[in-house]
Design an enzyme around this catalytic site. Structure first.
Site, short mmCIF file in Angstrom:
data_model
loop_
_atom_site.label_atom_id
_atom_site.label_comp_id
_atom_site.label_asym_id
_atom_site.label_seq_id
_atom_site.Cartn_x
_atom_site.Cartn_y
_atom_site.Cartn_z
N SER A 12 50.04 45.76 49.26
CA SER A 12 51.05 45.47 48.23
C SER A 12 51.78 44.15 48.51
O SER A 12 52.40 43.99 49.57
CB SER A 12 52.06 46.63 48.20
OG SER A 12 53.30 46.20 47.71
N1 LIG Z 1 59.78 44.90 41.99
C1 LIG Z 1 59.35 45.87 42.98
C2 LIG Z 1 57.92 46.28 42.70
C3 LIG Z 1 57.51 47.44 43.59
C4 LIG Z 1 56.19 48.04 43.16
O1 LIG Z 1 55.87 48.13 41.96
N2 LIG Z 1 55.39 48.47 44.13
C5 LIG Z 1 54.12 49.05 43.81
C6 LIG Z 1 53.10 48.58 44.81
S1 LIG Z 1 52.77 46.88 44.62
C7 LIG Z 1 54.26 50.57 43.93
O2 LIG Z 1 54.93 51.07 44.79
N3 LIG Z 1 53.58 51.29 43.04
C8 LIG Z 1 53.58 52.71 43.04
C9 LIG Z 1 54.40 53.31 41.95
O3 LIG Z 1 55.09 52.57 41.21
O4 LIG Z 1 54.36 54.54 41.81
C10 LIG Z 1 59.50 45.28 44.37
O5 LIG Z 1 59.51 44.06 44.49
O6 LIG Z 1 59.62 46.04 45.35
#
Ligand SMILES: N[C@@H](CCC(=O)N[C@@H](CS)C(=O)NCC(=O)O)C(=O)O
Length: 220
Positions: A12
């Site tokens: 990520s």
């Molecule tokens: N704007 C957030 C984005 C976080 C995000 O979307 N992370 C993704 C991985 S890249 C995630 O955890 N996805 C799983 C979900 O949303 O359930 C940040 O910068 O932390």
């Protein structure tokens, strides 16, 4: 200094951006890997910590925080030896914030729009429109970098950490950024000077390789 806990997944970019910020600050980090591909972020124990179930999530004692950009600014405010990574001067800070919001709302979002459907949803192609969106974002980065070596000035800041994580994902996916001269030069500086960049690159390479295996040849 006690270690902070980072719930992290190396594929990520936001998670790697927060870790790059922690490495730049120099705070000890205990990493707990949450494998998104195995759905670990949706398990009850993690939802109890972060109901939004996103990676990265930080735990510092009883204090819990998510969003990589918020985590980065917290780490500098709480543990930075000075304010270089996130200046206190209102105008300098505002420029760093603008670049951080650029990463959240534009850069990472547009990179993700290319890799996510391929890596997670089985798509094989990438539309010209998505590539145009990334080109536009890279063009704006080149403008941010006009007259300054780092995104927000003469020193690297947490904005560079966030955007370097997003750009490393893009580059490792096989995307050629070289027509954006200033961004390319900046990325070379990130490789050489950002603490923890190699660790960041390891995760970006894994995601990039998955993308390259799954996408049809010649798509980007
Ligand atoms: N704007 C957030 C984005 C976080 C995000 O979307 N992370 C993704 C991985 S890249 C995630 O955890 N996805 C799983 C979900 O949303 O359930 C940040 O910068 O932390």
């Amino acid at each position: 200094m006690a270690a902070v806990t980072l719930y992290h997944f190396p594929y990520s970019a936001p998670s790697r951006g927060a870790l790059l910020a922690a490495r730049a600050v120099g705070v000890p980090v205990e990493i707990k890997e949450i494998n998104l591909f195995e759905g670990k972020h949706l398990e009850a124990d993690f939802i109890k910590i972060n109901p939004q179930h996103t990676i990265p999530t930080l735990k510092d004692g009883d204090f819990v925080l998510w969003d990589s950009h918020a985590i980065a600014s917290y780490l500098v405010s709480a543990y930075g030896k000075d304010d270089k990574l996130y200046p206190k001067n209102p105008q300098q800070k505002a420029i760093v914030d603008q670049r951080l919001y650029f990463d959240v709302g534009i850069l990472y979002r547009r990179v993700r729009a290319i890799f996510f459907p391929v890596v997670r949803l089985g798509e094989k192609t990438v539309s010209d429109e998505k590539k145009k969106d990334v080109e536009e974002a890279l063009g704006w980065m080149d403008q941010f970098l006009t007259g300054r070596p780092w995104l927000a000035g003469t020193e690297f800041t947490i904005a560079d950490c966030a955007c370097a994580a997003s750009i490393s994902t893009l580059v490792e996916m096989g995307y050629d950024i070289s027509s954006h001269r200033k961004t390319t030069e900046w990325y070379e500086k990130c490789k050489a000077e950002l603490p923890g960049f190699d660790e960041n690159l390891e995760g970006a390479k894994i995601l990039g390789d998955i993308f390259k295996q799954k996408v049809d040849p010649g798509q980007i």
